[in-house]
Scaffold this motif. Structure first.
Motif, PDB file in Angstrom:
ATOM      1  N   LEU A 178       0.828  -1.211   0.000  1.00 15.52           N
ATOM      2  CA  LEU A 178       0.000   0.000   0.000  1.00 15.52           C
ATOM      3  C   LEU A 178       0.862   1.259   0.000  1.00 15.52           C
ATOM      4  CD1 LEU A 178      -2.728  -1.170   2.531  1.00 15.52           C
ATOM      5  CD2 LEU A 178      -3.049  -0.779   0.074  1.00 15.52           C
ATOM      6  N   ALA A 179       2.015   1.190   0.679  1.00 12.53           N
ATOM      7  CA  ALA A 179       2.937   2.333   0.696  1.00 12.53           C
ATOM      8  C   ALA A 179       3.487   2.596  -0.704  1.00 12.53           C
ATOM      9  CB  ALA A 179       4.072   2.076   1.675  1.00 12.53           C
ATOM     10  N   ILE A 180       3.766   1.538  -1.455  1.00 14.11           N
ATOM     11  CA  ILE A 180       4.245   1.698  -2.828  1.00 14.11           C
ATOM     12  C   ILE A 180       3.151   2.315  -3.696  1.00 14.11           C
ATOM     13  CG2 ILE A 180       4.920   0.445  -4.920  1.00 14.11           C
ATOM     14  CD1 ILE A 180       6.463  -1.492  -3.107  1.00 14.11           C
ATOM     15  N   LEU A 181       1.923   1.868  -3.523  1.00 12.85           N
ATOM     16  CA  LEU A 181       0.816   2.404  -4.307  1.00 12.85           C
ATOM     17  C   LEU A 181       0.630   3.898  -4.071  1.00 12.85           C
ATOM     18  CD1 LEU A 181      -1.908  -0.375  -3.916  1.00 12.85           C
ATOM     19  CD2 LEU A 181      -0.527   0.119  -5.937  1.00 12.85           C
ATOM     20  N   ALA A 182       0.943   4.347  -2.863  1.00 17.70           N
ATOM     21  CA  ALA A 182       0.800   5.769  -2.545  1.00 17.70           C
ATOM     22  C   ALA A 182       1.821   6.627  -3.289  1.00 17.70           C
ATOM     23  CB  ALA A 182       0.937   5.982  -1.039  1.00 17.70           C
ATOM     24  N   ASP A 183       2.923   6.014  -3.724  1.00 15.22           N
ATOM     25  CA  ASP A 183       4.009   6.770  -4.349  1.00 15.22           C
ATOM     26  C   ASP A 183       4.172   6.519  -5.845  1.00 15.22           C
ATOM     27  OD1 ASP A 183       4.760   7.960  -1.943  1.00 15.22           O
ATOM     28  OD2 ASP A 183       6.085   6.295  -1.409  1.00 15.22           O
ATOM     29  N   VAL A 184       3.691   5.366  -6.324  1.00 13.71           N
ATOM     30  CA  VAL A 184       3.946   4.966  -7.709  1.00 13.71           C
ATOM     31  C   VAL A 184       2.633   4.627  -8.408  1.00 13.71           C
ATOM     32  CG1 VAL A 184       5.172   3.354  -9.213  1.00 13.71           C
ATOM     33  CG2 VAL A 184       6.177   4.006  -7.012  1.00 13.71           C
ATOM     34  N   LEU A 185       2.498   5.063  -9.651  1.00 15.16           N
ATOM     35  CA  LEU A 185       1.326   4.737 -10.451  1.00 15.16           C
ATOM     36  C   LEU A 185       1.510   3.330 -11.022  1.00 15.16           C
ATOM     37  CD1 LEU A 185      -1.343   5.855 -11.512  1.00 15.16           C
ATOM     38  CD2 LEU A 185      -0.107   6.686 -13.521  1.00 15.16           C
ATOM     39  N   VAL A 186       0.877   2.363 -10.387  1.00 15.51           N
ATOM     40  CA  VAL A 186       1.026   0.951 -10.739  1.00 15.51           C
ATOM     41  C   VAL A 186      -0.099   0.538 -11.688  1.00 15.51           C
ATOM     42  CG1 VAL A 186       0.909  -1.386  -9.793  1.00 15.51           C
ATOM     43  CG2 VAL A 186       2.241   0.361  -8.619  1.00 15.51           C
ATOM     44  N   ASP A 187       0.208  -0.348 -12.637  1.00 21.34           N
ATOM     45  CA  ASP A 187      -0.789  -0.771 -13.621  1.00 21.34           C
ATOM     46  C   ASP A 187      -1.534  -2.034 -13.222  1.00 21.34           C
ATOM     47  OD1 ASP A 187      -0.282   1.245 -15.762  1.00 21.34           O
ATOM     48  OD2 ASP A 187       1.720   0.354 -15.691  1.00 21.34           O
ATOM     49  N   GLY A 202      -3.922 -10.794   1.971  1.00 23.20           N
ATOM     50  CA  GLY A 202      -4.183 -10.271   0.641  1.00 23.20           C
ATOM     51  C   GLY A 202      -5.619  -9.838   0.435  1.00 23.20           C
ATOM     52  N   PHE A 203      -6.560 -10.554   1.047  1.00 23.91           N
ATOM     53  CA  PHE A 203      -7.966 -10.182   0.915  1.00 23.91           C
ATOM     54  C   PHE A 203      -8.209  -8.795   1.512  1.00 23.91           C
ATOM     55  CE2 PHE A 203      -8.037 -14.914   1.488  1.00 23.91           C
ATOM     56  CZ  PHE A 203      -8.292 -15.228   0.161  1.00 23.91           C
ATOM     57  N   GLN A 204      -7.606  -8.528   2.658  1.00 23.79           N
ATOM     58  CA  GLN A 204      -7.753  -7.218   3.292  1.00 23.79           C
ATOM     59  C   GLN A 204      -7.141  -6.115   2.425  1.00 23.79           C
ATOM     60  OE1 GLN A 204      -5.920  -8.657   7.042  1.00 23.79           O
ATOM     61  NE2 GLN A 204      -7.648  -7.686   8.092  1.00 23.79           N
ATOM     62  N   MET A 205      -5.946  -6.387   1.881  1.00 25.55           N
ATOM     63  CA  MET A 205      -5.300  -5.382   1.043  1.00 25.55           C
ATOM     64  C   MET A 205      -6.155  -5.072  -0.189  1.00 25.55           C
ATOM     65  SD  MET A 205      -1.545  -5.334  -0.786  1.00 25.55           S
ATOM     66  CE  MET A 205      -1.194  -4.094  -2.041  1.00 25.55           C
ATOM     67  N   CYS A 206      -6.738  -6.101  -0.783  1.00 23.63           N
ATOM     68  CA  CYS A 206      -7.562  -5.896  -1.969  1.00 23.63           C
ATOM     69  C   CYS A 206      -8.782  -5.057  -1.627  1.00 23.63           C
ATOM     70  CB  CYS A 206      -7.979  -7.246  -2.544  1.00 23.63           C
ATOM     71  SG  CYS A 206      -8.810  -7.143  -4.143  1.00 23.63           S
ATOM     72  N   ARG A 207      -9.422  -5.335  -0.498  1.00 27.38           N
ATOM     73  CA  ARG A 207     -10.596  -4.551  -0.101  1.00 27.38           C
ATOM     74  C   ARG A 207     -10.223  -3.091   0.165  1.00 27.38           C
ATOM     75  NH1 ARG A 207     -12.184  -9.521   2.440  1.00 27.38           N
ATOM     76  NH2 ARG A 207     -11.070  -8.963   4.347  1.00 27.38           N
ATOM     77  N   ILE A 208      -9.057  -2.881   0.771  1.00 29.67           N
ATOM     78  CA  ILE A 208      -8.592  -1.511   1.003  1.00 29.67           C
ATOM     79  C   ILE A 208      -8.385  -0.792  -0.319  1.00 29.67           C
ATOM     80  CG2 ILE A 208      -6.644  -0.124   1.824  1.00 29.67           C
ATOM     81  CD1 ILE A 208      -6.321  -2.202   4.086  1.00 29.67           C
ATOM     82  N   MET A 209      -7.751  -1.467  -1.270  1.00 30.94           N
ATOM     83  CA  MET A 209      -7.527  -0.854  -2.587  1.00 30.94           C
ATOM     84  C   MET A 209      -8.837  -0.445  -3.245  1.00 30.94           C
ATOM     85  SD  MET A 209      -4.529  -3.179  -4.326  1.00 30.94           S
ATOM     86  CE  MET A 209      -4.766  -2.332  -5.900  1.00 30.94           C
ATOM     87  N   LYS A 210      -9.830  -1.294  -3.181  1.00 25.70           N
ATOM     88  CA  LYS A 210     -11.094  -1.020  -3.861  1.00 25.70           C
ATOM     89  C   LYS A 210     -11.900   0.067  -3.161  1.00 25.70           C
ATOM     90  CE  LYS A 210      -9.871  -3.800  -6.908  1.00 25.70           C
ATOM     91  NZ  LYS A 210      -9.400  -3.243  -8.200  1.00 25.70           N
ATOM     92  N   ALA A 211     -11.510   0.412  -1.927  1.00 30.97           N
ATOM     93  CA  ALA A 211     -12.185   1.483  -1.199  1.00 30.97           C
ATOM     94  C   ALA A 211     -11.530   2.843  -1.424  1.00 30.97           C
ATOM     95  CB  ALA A 211     -12.216   1.166   0.298  1.00 30.97           C
ATOM     96  N   VAL A 212     -10.352   2.851  -2.065  1.00 32.92           N
ATOM     97  CA  VAL A 212      -9.607   4.096  -2.296  1.00 32.92           C
ATOM     98  C   VAL A 212      -9.734   4.480  -3.773  1.00 32.92           C
ATOM     99  CG1 VAL A 212      -7.347   5.206  -2.223  1.00 32.92           C
ATOM    100  CG2 VAL A 212      -7.976   3.553  -0.449  1.00 32.92           C
ATOM    101  N   PRO A 213     -10.317   5.639  -4.081  1.00 37.75           N
ATOM    102  CA  PRO A 213     -10.537   6.011  -5.486  1.00 37.75           C
ATOM    103  C   PRO A 213      -9.293   5.929  -6.370  1.00 37.75           C
ATOM    104  CG  PRO A 213     -11.719   7.513  -4.045  1.00 37.75           C
ATOM    105  CD  PRO A 213     -10.882   6.634  -3.152  1.00 37.75           C
ATOM    106  N   ASP A 214      -8.122   6.300  -5.831  1.00 41.50           N
ATOM    107  CA  ASP A 214      -6.900   6.297  -6.640  1.00 41.50           C
ATOM    108  C   ASP A 214      -6.440   4.883  -6.994  1.00 41.50           C
ATOM    109  OD1 ASP A 214      -6.798   9.027  -6.663  1.00 41.50           O
ATOM    110  OD2 ASP A 214      -5.314   9.193  -5.064  1.00 41.50           O
ATOM    111  N   TYR A 215      -6.865   3.884  -6.213  1.00 40.41           N
ATOM    112  CA  TYR A 215      -6.417   2.504  -6.454  1.00 40.41           C
ATOM    113  C   TYR A 215      -7.529   1.618  -7.009  1.00 40.41           C
ATOM    114  CZ  TYR A 215      -3.165   4.154  -2.788  1.00 40.41           C
ATOM    115  OH  TYR A 215      -2.288   4.882  -2.030  1.00 40.41           O
ATOM    116  N   ARG A 216      -8.758   2.104  -6.973  1.00 43.75           N
ATOM    117  CA  ARG A 216      -9.930   1.264  -7.243  1.00 43.75           C
ATOM    118  C   ARG A 216      -9.865   0.573  -8.589  1.00 43.75           C
ATOM    119  NH1 ARG A 216     -14.311   4.980  -6.548  1.00 43.75           N
ATOM    120  NH2 ARG A 216     -14.207   4.494  -4.324  1.00 43.75           N
ATOM    121  N   ASP A 217      -9.331   1.261  -9.602  1.00 43.64           N
ATOM    122  CA  ASP A 217      -9.363   0.715 -10.959  1.00 43.64           C
ATOM    123  C   ASP A 217      -8.117  -0.097 -11.325  1.00 43.64           C
ATOM    124  OD1 ASP A 217     -11.847   1.891 -11.417  1.00 43.64           O
ATOM    125  OD2 ASP A 217     -10.937   3.791 -12.020  1.00 43.64           O
TER     126      ASP A 217
END
Length: 300
Positions: free
Chosen positions: A39-48, A61-76
């Protein structure tokens, strides 16, 4: 441009193997050994794309995925689980968390590359579609009968500042939901367009019911309704172009340059260029002074 893939796995051997396969396939690879590091990397780097292990110390991993989908910058960002878990319940949990695919270890190089390329290609096509929608100045959302939003075009959150969010669930405001349900249940008795009444909003939003493209999915188009008289007044009194007057109007409403870019469907850089010209034309040096000039022009 090379796609960037983030691999999150607590086992160095798995990270090394995935990295070798992906780099040989032409991808740039970033690695993390925990969900928090990922998640720290996602905050700094535009990952595909993210390749994600399910079982890790701390956040799994399930928790990390749910967190990503709740954050607009990571959702897609597409998430592909890459794990030793092969039970039906685990696979279902991964998809419910928001992943697009599930690879069971041991990793097969050809399969990993094929799945990665497919999901990156799908993500690129989706981005192009939304970019075309944005440039057209059209904004859409789809909702179910209860007002739970299924998907929306990128600018919708900046347009509907009052949209209610509960964890990862986004809902229509109550008054808008009543209108939508009337459109669904008795379309002949209600106008197909509705202007949201909300005293907290600094501009109006007009909703137009577009129909039902899928079962339990109802498409709505949104349009920003501005006070045209104020914009015209600024244009005439301050000697601005229409676009410059619109930009200045939203500056005075306290909107950031990024907000203004999204509302007007223009680029952030274009907003900056307009502001440079506006400041010169009206003889100010900052946003506070520009706001004062707007108040003077409209109410002085």
């Amino acid at each position: 441009m090379t796609s960037i893939v983030l691999v999150v796995d607590d086992e160095p051997v798995n990270l090394s193997l995935a990295t070798d396969i992906l780099e040989a396939g032409g991808f740039t690879v970033l690695v993390a050994q925990s969900a928090d590091d990922g998640l720290a990397i996602l905050a700094d780097v535009l990952v595909d794309l993210v390749l994600l292990d399910a079982v890790m110390p701390g956040k799994d991993g399930f928790q990390m995925c749910r967190i990503m989908k709740a954050v607009p910058d990571y959702r897609d960002i597409p998430v592909v689980f890459m794990t030793g878990l092969s039970g039906q319940d685990d696979i279902v949990q991964a998809f419910e968390a928001g992943s697009v695919d599930y690879i069971v270890k041991p990793i097969q190089p050809a399969e990993l590359l094929a799945r990665t390329r497919t999901h990156l290609d799908n993500a690129r096509k989706t981005k192009k579609l939304f970019r075309a929608i944005n440039f057209s100045g059209r904004h859409f959302l789809a909702t179910d009968r209860e007002g739970v939003v299924q998907w929306f075009s990128p600018q919708v959150p900046s347009i509907i500042g009052s949209i209610a969010s509960h964890d990862t669930t986004v809902r229509l405001p109550v008054d808008t939901l009543r209108w939508l349900q009337a459109c669904i249940n008795s379309p002949s008795s209600v106008d197909a367009s509705y202007r949201q009444q909300d005293t907290d909003m600094e501009y109006g939003v007009e909703f137009s019911f577009m129909g039902q493209p899928e079962p339990d999915e109802f498409l709505v188009r949104l349009a920003v309704v501005r006070d045209g008289q104020d914009v015209t007044c600024l244009q005439i009194k301050l000697g601005l172009t229409v676009r410059e007057a619109e930009v200045l109007y939203w500056v005075a409403k306290g909107k950031t340059n990024r907000d203004i870019a999204e509302i007007l469907s223009i680029s952030h850089r274009t907003v900056n260029k307009h502001l440079e010209q506006i400041y010169i034309k009206i003889g100010v040096e900052n946003r506070a002074a520009a706001t004062a000039r707007v108040l003077q022009a409209l109410h002085g």
